[in-house]
Design an enzyme around this catalytic site. Structure first.
Site, PDB file in Angstrom:
ATOM      1  N   SER A   1       3.710   2.509   7.988  1.00  0.00           N
ATOM      2  CA  SER A   1       3.580   1.877   6.686  1.00  0.00           C
ATOM      3  C   SER A   1       4.877   1.303   6.125  1.00  0.00           C
ATOM      4  O   SER A   1       5.824   2.030   5.866  1.00  0.00           O
ATOM      5  CB  SER A   1       3.018   2.889   5.684  1.00  0.00           C
ATOM      6  OG  SER A   1       1.788   3.375   6.124  1.00  0.00           O
ATOM      7  N   GLY A   2       4.908  -0.007   5.989  1.00  0.00           N
ATOM      8  CA  GLY A   2       6.034  -0.680   5.361  1.00  0.00           C
ATOM      9  C   GLY A   2       7.210  -0.955   6.261  1.00  0.00           C
ATOM     10  O   GLY A   2       8.162  -1.618   5.859  1.00  0.00           O
TER      11      GLY A   2
ATOM     12  N   HIS B   1       0.819  -1.222   0.000  1.00  0.00           N
ATOM     13  CA  HIS B   1       0.000   0.000   0.000  1.00  0.00           C
ATOM     14  C   HIS B   1       0.849   1.266   0.000  1.00  0.00           C
ATOM     15  O   HIS B   1       0.318   2.380  -0.048  1.00  0.00           O
ATOM     16  CB  HIS B   1      -0.997  -0.003   1.164  1.00  0.00           C
ATOM     17  CG  HIS B   1      -0.419   0.295   2.507  1.00  0.00           C
ATOM     18  ND1 HIS B   1      -0.132  -0.687   3.428  1.00  0.00           N
ATOM     19  CD2 HIS B   1      -0.080   1.464   3.102  1.00  0.00           C
ATOM     20  CE1 HIS B   1       0.343  -0.138   4.531  1.00  0.00           C
ATOM     21  NE2 HIS B   1       0.382   1.181   4.355  1.00  0.00           N
TER      22      HIS B   1
ATOM     23  N   ASP C   1      -0.078  -7.704   1.697  1.00  0.00           N
ATOM     24  CA  ASP C   1       0.363  -6.307   1.685  1.00  0.00           C
ATOM     25  C   ASP C   1       1.891  -6.262   1.809  1.00  0.00           C
ATOM     26  O   ASP C   1       2.444  -5.938   2.864  1.00  0.00           O
ATOM     27  CB  ASP C   1      -0.304  -5.545   2.830  1.00  0.00           C
ATOM     28  CG  ASP C   1      -0.008  -4.050   2.786  1.00  0.00           C
ATOM     29  OD1 ASP C   1       0.491  -3.574   1.751  1.00  0.00           O
ATOM     30  OD2 ASP C   1      -0.276  -3.370   3.802  1.00  0.00           O
TER      31      ASP C   1
END
Length: 264
Positions: free
Chosen positions: A211-212, A68, A114
């Site tokens: 995120s990530g 994402h 993801d």
């Protein structure tokens, strides 16, 4: 959605990143580690220098992050050796990505798969500020209750606020899939390709993800910060992509482009 979140989403929209991604981000209840003690983490930034996702170096040419986090190969740069994202320290290495390769089964609705690989145009230079992190073997698991470390440059409060300039980190215990999937928590939305981590009392969390960013257990990257519900909520641990479920895919992709696999 509160006013700070709205304003942040407007900013993120200007960077062509989804609103969900920003609200999905950020270490709560953590602390600043010793500078450059977490050497495998990278900052994924817009070409304007705005940090929006984290990632991990798993090879001199490859970064592991969340699917994402993709906004287009021409819109991002990767910064290794960073500690403070608000100032130049002289330890940074800047890279332009050559390829963004999200997992083909990534589902934006369920958040399954993801995970994404980023191939750099040039190799990183390994030194006292930059290193590579190993991955777990295919289908390896980490025991419930095991403390794992998640790190990132995200918000330090569940209500938003300012993004900290320096890296933050926190240790969280692994939560069983059964507990995470119970009717009192995620109610069946946790797939076999996900890991949950967090305290029963909440307060310390990676929120819905930085995120990530990496979740490191026993010295290996077992998780990629993916999603969640609320921030540091006692009922909802953070949810991470289970890297060991994708080890064969990671090695296959890297070998096909470079002829080498990730560090064991």
């Amino acid at each position: 959605m509160d006013l700070p979140s709205v304003l942040l989403c407007i900013l993120l929209d200007l960077l062509a990143v989804s609103c969900q991604e920003l609200i999905q981000g950020r270490i709560v209840g953590g602390y600043a580690p010793a500078p450059h003690s977490i050497k495998y983490i990278v900052s994924i930034q817009s070409t304007r220098g705005q940090h929006f996702c984290g990632g991990s170096l798993i090879n001199i040419y490859w970064v592991l992050t969340a699917a994402h986090c993709t906004i287009g190969v021409e819109q991002i740069m990767i910064v290794a050796g960073d500690y403070s994202v608000s100032m130049y320290e002289g330890t940074e290495q800047f890279f332009i990505p050559q390829l963004l390769i999200p997992h083909p089964q990534y589902n934006k609705i369920t958040n399954n798969a993801d995970i994404m690989l980023i191939k750099l145009k040039a190799p990183v230079y390994l030194n006292s500020y930059v290193s590579i992190a190993p991955l777990p073997r295919q289908s390896a698991s980490v025991a419930e209750g095991r403390l794992c470390r998640v790190s990132g440059w995200g918000f330090t409060s569940s209500s938003g606020g300012q993004i900290p300039s320096s890296l933050r980190t926190v240790k969280l215990p692994i939560v069983s899939t059964a507990k995470c999937n119970s009717s009192e928590s995620f109610n069946g939305n946790i797939t076999s390709n996900m890991i949950c981590a967090g305290y029963s009392a909440g307060r310390q969390d990676a929120c819905k993800g930085d995120s990530g960013g990496p979740l490191v257990c026993e010295g290996r990257i077992y998780g990629v910060v993916s999603w969640g519900m609320g921030c540091a909520d006692a009922k909802y641990p953070g949810v991470y992509t289970a890297v060991s479920k994708y080890r064969r895919w990671i090695d296959r992709i890297m070998f096909s482009y470079y002829g080498r696999c990730s560090k064991d």
